[in-house]
Design a protein around this motif. Structure first.
Motif, PDB file in Angstrom:
ATOM      1  N   TYR A 164      -6.082  -4.057  -9.138  1.00 34.58           N
ATOM      2  CA  TYR A 164      -6.289  -5.471  -9.467  1.00 34.58           C
ATOM      3  C   TYR A 164      -4.983  -6.219  -9.713  1.00 34.58           C
ATOM      4  N   ASN A 165      -3.875  -5.544  -9.599  1.00 36.61           N
ATOM      5  CA  ASN A 165      -2.599  -6.157  -9.953  1.00 36.61           C
ATOM      6  C   ASN A 165      -2.226  -7.317  -9.025  1.00 36.61           C
ATOM      7  N   CYS A 166      -1.880  -8.434  -9.640  1.00 37.44           N
ATOM      8  CA  CYS A 166      -1.406  -9.587  -8.869  1.00 37.44           C
ATOM      9  C   CYS A 166      -0.070 -10.094  -9.408  1.00 37.44           C
ATOM     10  N   ARG A 167       0.573  -9.313 -10.269  1.00 42.71           N
ATOM     11  CA  ARG A 167       1.894  -9.660 -10.769  1.00 42.71           C
ATOM     12  C   ARG A 167       2.944  -9.339  -9.727  1.00 42.71           C
ATOM     13  N   LYS A 168       3.929 -10.199  -9.608  1.00 45.23           N
ATOM     14  CA  LYS A 168       4.970  -9.992  -8.607  1.00 45.23           C
ATOM     15  C   LYS A 168       5.879  -8.815  -8.952  1.00 45.23           C
ATOM     16  N   SER A 169       6.244  -8.706 -10.212  1.00 42.37           N
ATOM     17  CA  SER A 169       7.284  -7.748 -10.598  1.00 42.37           C
ATOM     18  C   SER A 169       6.746  -6.577 -11.399  1.00 42.37           C
ATOM     19  N   SER A 170       5.515  -6.213 -11.194  1.00 49.66           N
ATOM     20  CA  SER A 170       4.920  -5.107 -11.946  1.00 49.66           C
ATOM     21  C   SER A 170       4.011  -4.300 -11.027  1.00 49.66           C
ATOM     22  N   ASP A 171       3.870  -3.006 -11.341  1.00 53.33           N
ATOM     23  CA  ASP A 171       2.988  -2.137 -10.566  1.00 53.33           C
ATOM     24  C   ASP A 171       1.559  -2.136 -11.088  1.00 53.33           C
TER      25      ASP A 171
ATOM     26  N   ILE B 166     -17.339  -2.532 -10.190  1.00 52.59           N
ATOM     27  CA  ILE B 166     -17.606  -3.935  -9.878  1.00 52.59           C
ATOM     28  C   ILE B 166     -17.073  -4.319  -8.502  1.00 52.59           C
ATOM     29  N   ASP B 167     -16.101  -3.556  -7.988  1.00 45.43           N
ATOM     30  CA  ASP B 167     -15.602  -3.770  -6.625  1.00 45.43           C
ATOM     31  C   ASP B 167     -15.525  -2.420  -5.914  1.00 45.43           C
ATOM     32  N   PHE B 168     -16.608  -1.664  -6.035  1.00 43.68           N
ATOM     33  CA  PHE B 168     -16.662  -0.279  -5.564  1.00 43.68           C
ATOM     34  C   PHE B 168     -16.402  -0.141  -4.068  1.00 43.68           C
ATOM     35  N   GLU B 169     -16.977  -1.011  -3.255  1.00 43.36           N
ATOM     36  CA  GLU B 169     -16.883  -0.859  -1.808  1.00 43.36           C
ATOM     37  C   GLU B 169     -15.432  -0.860  -1.314  1.00 43.36           C
ATOM     38  N   ASN B 170     -14.577  -1.658  -1.942  1.00 47.01           N
ATOM     39  CA  ASN B 170     -13.174  -1.673  -1.536  1.00 47.01           C
ATOM     40  C   ASN B 170     -12.384  -0.526  -2.149  1.00 47.01           C
ATOM     41  N   GLN B 171     -12.654  -0.192  -3.401  1.00 45.52           N
ATOM     42  CA  GLN B 171     -11.858   0.841  -4.068  1.00 45.52           C
ATOM     43  C   GLN B 171     -12.190   2.248  -3.601  1.00 45.52           C
ATOM     44  N   ARG B 172     -13.376   2.445  -3.052  1.00 45.01           N
ATOM     45  CA  ARG B 172     -13.747   3.789  -2.618  1.00 45.01           C
ATOM     46  C   ARG B 172     -12.876   4.259  -1.454  1.00 45.01           C
ATOM     47  N   THR B 173     -12.290   3.317  -0.711  1.00 47.61           N
ATOM     48  CA  THR B 173     -11.471   3.679   0.452  1.00 47.61           C
ATOM     49  C   THR B 173      -9.986   3.374   0.225  1.00 47.61           C
ATOM     50  N   ILE B 174      -9.579   3.224  -1.023  1.00 42.58           N
ATOM     51  CA  ILE B 174      -8.223   2.787  -1.315  1.00 42.58           C
ATOM     52  C   ILE B 174      -7.171   3.704  -0.704  1.00 42.58           C
TER      53      ILE B 174
ATOM     54  N   ASN C 134      -3.121  -7.920  -5.206  1.00 47.70           N
ATOM     55  CA  ASN C 134      -4.494  -8.404  -5.074  1.00 47.70           C
ATOM     56  C   ASN C 134      -4.519  -9.935  -5.132  1.00 47.70           C
ATOM     57  N   GLU C 135      -4.532 -10.560  -3.969  1.00 42.01           N
ATOM     58  CA  GLU C 135      -4.521 -12.028  -3.895  1.00 42.01           C
ATOM     59  C   GLU C 135      -5.829 -12.639  -4.386  1.00 42.01           C
ATOM     60  N   HIS C 136      -6.942 -11.899  -4.260  1.00 41.96           N
ATOM     61  CA  HIS C 136      -8.219 -12.398  -4.782  1.00 41.96           C
ATOM     62  C   HIS C 136      -8.168 -12.479  -6.310  1.00 41.96           C
ATOM     63  N   MET C 137      -7.533 -11.494  -6.924  1.00 48.46           N
ATOM     64  CA  MET C 137      -7.392 -11.507  -8.375  1.00 48.46           C
ATOM     65  C   MET C 137      -6.518 -12.684  -8.816  1.00 48.46           C
TER      66      MET C 137
ATOM     67  N   ASP D 202       4.791 -16.064 -12.079  1.00 52.22           N
ATOM     68  CA  ASP D 202       4.867 -14.602 -12.219  1.00 52.22           C
ATOM     69  C   ASP D 202       3.862 -13.881 -11.331  1.00 52.22           C
ATOM     70  N   TYR D 203       2.966 -14.632 -10.681  1.00 52.69           N
ATOM     71  CA  TYR D 203       1.872 -14.020  -9.931  1.00 52.69           C
ATOM     72  C   TYR D 203       1.936 -14.398  -8.459  1.00 52.69           C
ATOM     73  N   VAL D 204       1.376 -13.536  -7.620  1.00 53.83           N
ATOM     74  CA  VAL D 204       1.425 -13.751  -6.173  1.00 53.83           C
ATOM     75  C   VAL D 204       0.551 -14.933  -5.785  1.00 53.83           C
ATOM     76  N   THR D 205       0.764 -15.411  -4.577  1.00 54.43           N
ATOM     77  CA  THR D 205      -0.023 -16.527  -4.061  1.00 54.43           C
ATOM     78  C   THR D 205      -1.499 -16.154  -3.992  1.00 54.43           C
ATOM     79  N   ALA D 206      -2.345 -17.063  -4.383  1.00 58.82           N
ATOM     80  CA  ALA D 206      -3.782 -16.807  -4.384  1.00 58.82           C
ATOM     81  C   ALA D 206      -4.346 -16.892  -2.976  1.00 58.82           C
ATOM     82  N   SER D 207      -5.392 -16.135  -2.723  1.00 61.13           N
ATOM     83  CA  SER D 207      -6.076 -16.215  -1.434  1.00 61.13           C
ATOM     84  C   SER D 207      -6.862 -17.523  -1.362  1.00 61.13           C
TER      85      SER D 207
END
Length: 366
Positions: free
Chosen positions: A199-206, A242-250, A271-274, A316-321
């Protein structure tokens, strides 16, 4: 009433660095300690479960979605568990401090508790002022009848082998604090899903901390007072579901890199959606909740400074989708808006704050 003898097991930095094949115990180093009573330990563990039972339940706004996702996980054949732990810092034989677990909780894909233990460490290694009591509420005397570190480590590693997915918040820290060898961690890596990285959307963090993720995705404020690995393990699972379909294939669309000095982990895309959900949330409430701005270890002056400062900064956060491309879990709908409004979380712009010398130069604005 049966008694189990306790063993004194000192640690050393040399032993910690001897991966692979880490062996923290040698017969020459063992000393006899007073006996422990497992029944007293179980009583305190049961009390913690009882205290946390209500908080572990799925959030009411997403109860049906989470139950549906649990059924989908079961139908998929994936055997899933989620883990969280609370840490303390102890002193090694050479005097250096290291973080180790004092309380571990693991739940399965149905949020059933499958492992819950306090962990005891040698009395001589305890650093009273750095035990983490402010964070998790435990004191050394609370775990004096608990299992020793080596027993718990073996049980957790054995449990990991039973699952196809190990859901965590933080790719490395929990495994490093368990002294999992690099080789064993690499074997586990295809199973590990890190929700804070996903779920991370911070530019400078993992990663984005679990309380930030739970607030945005599930409308819940976690860790408002002391932390509980029971509650955090449950919400780590819910964030996966809550977002199982995407995380199951990460693992299919991420590569690995070395994280820290020893371990490898997945490189998760931002995560631009986040980011989209975050920005719409902040448009309404202006800043993170006050309890998100400081931690339990902050001095009174530091806490005052942080509470009166703006924590959220859009840059501090990436561009939103684009809004028309945001999938269901990230849509800022009327339910989210209503919940945030009812919690009265909107904050006015912070007033100017005079810098204080015990806050730290990096936090002062002149």
């Amino acid at each position: 009433m049966s008694k189990i003898p306790r063993q004194y097991i000192p640690y050393s930095q040399e032993q910690m660095n001897s991966w692979p094949g880490l062996n923290l115990v040698s017969s020459a180093e063992q000393q006899q300690e007073p006996e422990r009573d497992p029944n007293l330990n179980k009583k305190l563990l049961d009390e913690k479960v009882s205290q946390s039972a209500q908080a572990m339940a799925p959030p009411k706004d997403y109860h049906d979605e989470i139950l549906k996702a649990m059924a989908e996980v079961k139908k998929s054949g994936l055997n899933v568990c989620a883990m969280d732990m609370e840490l303390a810092r102890i002193r090694m034989k050479d005097g250096s401090p290291v973080s180790v677990p004092v309380w571990i909780s693991i739940v399965d894909g149905s949020c059933k508790l499958v492992y819950h233990e306090f962990i005891r460490h040698p009395d001589s290694s305890i650093i009273e002022y750095d035990y983490g009591t402010e964070c998790h509420g435990l004191k050394p005397k609370d775990v004096e009848h608990a299992k020793d570190f080596h027993c718990a480590k073996e049980e957790v590693e054995k449990l990991f082998k039973q699952y196809d997915r190990i859901i965590v918040s933080g790719q490395i820290n929990d495994f490093a604090s368990l002294f999992i060898s690099i080789e064993d961690h690499l074997k586990l890596l295809p199973k590990i899903v890190c929700v804070s990285s996903y779920y991370n959307c911070r530019k400078s963090s993992d990663g984005l901390g679990i309380k930030f993720c739970a607030f945005l995705m599930l409308n819940v404020i976690l860790q408002d007072e002391t932390h509980s690995p029971l509650v955090d393990a449950a919400y780590t699972l819910y964030l996966y579901l809550i977002d199982f379909e995407n995380q199951r294939t990460i693992s299919k669309f991420t590569k690995t890199k070395r994280l820290g000095k020893k371990y490898h982990g997945y490189v998760y895309p931002k995560n631009e959606h986040m980011s989209s959900l975050l920005r719409e949330t902040m448009d309404l409430i202006n800043d993170w909740p006050q309890s998100f701005k400081y931690n339990a270890y902050d001095s009174e002056a530091s806490r005052y400074y942080k509470m009166n400062s703006q924590k959220f900064k859009a840059e501090d956060y990436v561009t939103a989708s684009a809004k028309n491309s945001v999938p269901r879990p990230y849509i800022f709908d009327e339910l989210r808006k209503k919940t945030l409004t009812s919690q009265n979380l909107r904050q006015p712009p912070p007033p100017p704050v005079e810098p204080t010398y015990d806050v730290g130069w990096d936090q002062c604005t002149w």
